[in-house]
Write a protein that holds these residues in place. Structure first.
Motif, PDB file in Angstrom:
ATOM      1  N   HIS A  60      45.745  49.420  41.081  1.00 36.20           N
ATOM      2  CA  HIS A  60      45.955  50.803  41.534  1.00 36.20           C
ATOM      3  C   HIS A  60      47.373  51.264  41.211  1.00 36.20           C
ATOM      4  O   HIS A  60      47.963  52.024  41.976  1.00 36.20           O
ATOM      5  N   ASP A  73      38.234  47.610  52.198  1.00 29.10           N
ATOM      6  CA  ASP A  73      39.645  47.744  51.804  1.00 29.10           C
ATOM      7  C   ASP A  73      40.595  47.919  52.997  1.00 29.10           C
ATOM      8  O   ASP A  73      41.739  47.453  52.960  1.00 29.10           O
ATOM      9  N   HIS A 114      40.342  42.176  50.925  1.00 31.22           N
ATOM     10  CA  HIS A 114      41.486  41.625  50.198  1.00 31.22           C
ATOM     11  C   HIS A 114      42.363  40.861  51.182  1.00 31.22           C
ATOM     12  O   HIS A 114      42.644  41.348  52.291  1.00 31.22           O
ATOM     13  N   ASP A 117      36.185  46.453  42.096  1.00 30.74           N
ATOM     14  CA  ASP A 117      36.635  45.132  42.563  1.00 30.74           C
ATOM     15  C   ASP A 117      35.734  44.565  43.655  1.00 30.74           C
ATOM     16  O   ASP A 117      35.832  43.386  43.993  1.00 30.74           O
ATOM     17  N   HIS A 118      34.855  45.406  44.207  1.00 27.98           N
ATOM     18  CA  HIS A 118      33.933  44.921  45.250  1.00 27.98           C
ATOM     19  C   HIS A 118      32.463  45.067  44.864  1.00 27.98           C
ATOM     20  O   HIS A 118      31.593  44.779  45.686  1.00 27.98           O
ATOM     21  N   HIS A 171      39.234  53.612  51.900  1.00 28.05           N
ATOM     22  CA  HIS A 171      40.095  54.586  51.270  1.00 28.05           C
ATOM     23  C   HIS A 171      39.383  55.483  50.266  1.00 28.05           C
ATOM     24  O   HIS A 171      40.012  56.346  49.654  1.00 28.05           O
ATOM     25  N   HIS A 217      31.572  49.476  49.874  1.00 30.05           N
ATOM     26  CA  HIS A 217      32.440  50.322  49.039  1.00 30.05           C
ATOM     27  C   HIS A 217      32.062  50.034  47.597  1.00 30.05           C
ATOM     28  O   HIS A 217      31.765  48.886  47.257  1.00 30.05           O
ATOM     29  N   GLU A 268      33.866  50.624  44.740  1.00 33.47           N
ATOM     30  CA  GLU A 268      34.878  50.426  43.695  1.00 33.47           C
ATOM     31  C   GLU A 268      34.669  49.071  43.016  1.00 33.47           C
ATOM     32  O   GLU A 268      34.248  48.085  43.644  1.00 33.47           O
TER      33      GLU A 268
HETATM   34 FE1  FEO Z   1      38.856  50.414  46.779  1.00 32.75          FE
HETATM   35 FE2  FEO Z   1      39.633  47.045  46.829  1.00 32.75          FE
HETATM   36  O1  FEO Z   1      38.892  48.664  46.173  1.00 32.75           O
END
Ligand code: FEO
Length: 409
Positions: A26, A172, A235, A89-90, A153, A85, A87
């Motif tokens: 990010h 997140d 995370h 990474d998930h 987020h 979520h 995104e």
């Molecule tokens: Fe919003 Fe860890 O991705």
């Protein structure tokens, strides 16, 4: 590959991925991260909470295999995926899970459904079950309550509370970009953990600060917050003392800053740098904490981490071609993106500069900072020609002292 699952409660396992090599995410700098996902064994169904980033499926799968082995089950079966979520990474390994278990039931927020189908066209025809706040799901002796958490987020974000053990799978929110061989908050240095959680908040959550306060209150009103005994984000470390991170989020979200000033500067011929150092001396003389950020070296993601819990900033760069030294542009842009004023308090700001001839940096810095939501103390500027002399260095010291006194009031 071989990788072990970590049992975090009866029938609940961490089956995520360690990314030791991540250095940027990010747009901000980090030193590794994890993509956490969890397996919950119910009497009737087995649920996977979230997935991991592309390229990490072998690690996720090895841990899933180990979780089944720890449960004494020969055959791997996943019946439910809760995708909190979408995104990447998930979610990137979701299609592979669906490929292995075509009948798996997917639960996600309504807005996540078209997002997942756009991200993964292979899922276009896959039925997905929308979840909203208060909905529950029973997997046999274990149940979940869902809490939609838009903009914590992303618009699609959701929290899942595992009711029987009080584990909040928060995705997140409450995370940290931190990579360790240990899974819990208590396993690592508390201050280090707070710092990575703060960096995460500053860079990812600041803009959504009003929603943090509202979400915590909503969960309290629903009687759900009181049940939370553990927060398991997607995370970093798992919070076995959830109040620690809840208190920190409340502090950051409401602009409850420390008696601390962040001095940010760049320099061309060491003049602005000398002013910055003298300002710091003045701040220190008042017993106020100072964080120094030399823009030539420090990344803006570290600068904003210190700004988050500072009551004021002092920002100085040389004038170049009637404008602020260009290096500061990225930081100003980032201040606008994050909007610290969303934390409910306008942080104080003073600016300083050095110039060869005409000047111009101060005026532009002041208006840019005002636009970014800072309370600019325009009477306290310091704009020095060429090299600061003794009297100007003294003025810089006094400027630091004055702003330190002001934030102590
Ligand atoms: Fe919003 Fe860890 O991705």
């Amino acid at each position: 590959m071989k990788a072990d699952a970590v049992k975090i409660a009866d029938g609940v396992y961490w089956v995520g991925a360690l990314d030791w090599d991540a250095r940027e995410f990010h747009g901000y700098t980090l030193d590794g991260t994890t993509y956490n996902c969890y397996l919950v064994f119910g009497d009737d169904k087995i649920a996977l909470i979230d997935n991991v980033y592309g390229g990490f499926f072998p690690q996720q799968w090895a841990r899933i295999e180990d979780a089944f082995a720890q449960e004494g089950k020969d055959e791997i079966q996943i019946d439910v995926v809760v995708q909190n979520h979408i995104e990447n990474d998930h979610s990137t390994t979701l299609p592979t899970i669906v490929d292995k278990f075509p009948d798996v039931e997917i639960y996600c927020t309504q807005i996540a459904i078209p997002g997942l189908k756009k991200l993964f066209p292979v899922l276009e025809d896959k039925e997905m079950n929308p979840i909203k706040t208060g909905d529950t799901l029973d997997i046999g002796g274990k149940s979940f309550t869902f809490i939609n958490a838009p903009m914590l987020h992303w618009t699609d974000s959701n929290f899942t509370l595992y009711n029987e053990e009080g584990i909040l799978f928060s995705n997140d929110a409450f995370g940290q970009h931190y990579c360790s061989g240990k899974r819990y908050d208590v396993d690592v240095d508390a201050k280090e953990l707070e710092n990575v959680a703060k960096k995460y908040y500053a860079n990812l959550i600041t803009l959504s600060s009003p929603l943090v306060v509202n979400k915590v209150k909503e969960m309290e009103d629903l009687g759900l917050l009181q049940k939370v005994k553990m927060i398991a984000p997607c995370h970093g470390q798992i919070w076995t003392n959830p109040q620690t991170i809840l208190d920190l989020y409340t502090k950051w979200a409401t602009g409850d800053a420390d008696d601390k000033i962040t001095v940010i500067y760049d320099t061309m011929h060491h003049s602005t740098q000398k002013l910055a150092h003298q300002i710091a001396e003045g701040i220190i003389s008042e017993g106020v904490d100072v964080s120094m950020h030399y823009l030539k070296e420090d990344h803006e993601s570290d600068v904003v981490t210190d700004v988050l819990d500072s009551k004021a900033i002092c920002l100085g760069v040389p004038t170049m071609m009637n404008n602020p030294y260009p290096n500061v542009g990225k930081l100003i842009y980032y201040f606008n993106c994050l909007s610290f004023a969303n934390c409910g308090v306008n942080k104080k700001a003073v600016t300083f500069s050095s110039k060869g001839w005409g000047g111009g940096a101060i005026k532009n810095l002041n208006s840019a900072l005002e636009e970014a939501g800072f309370d600019v103390l325009a009477d306290d500027v310091l704009d020095v020609k060429f090299l600061p002399n003794e009297s100007e260095l003294e003025k810089a010291y006094e400027l630091g002292k004055n702003i330190a006194k002001l934030i102590k009031e």
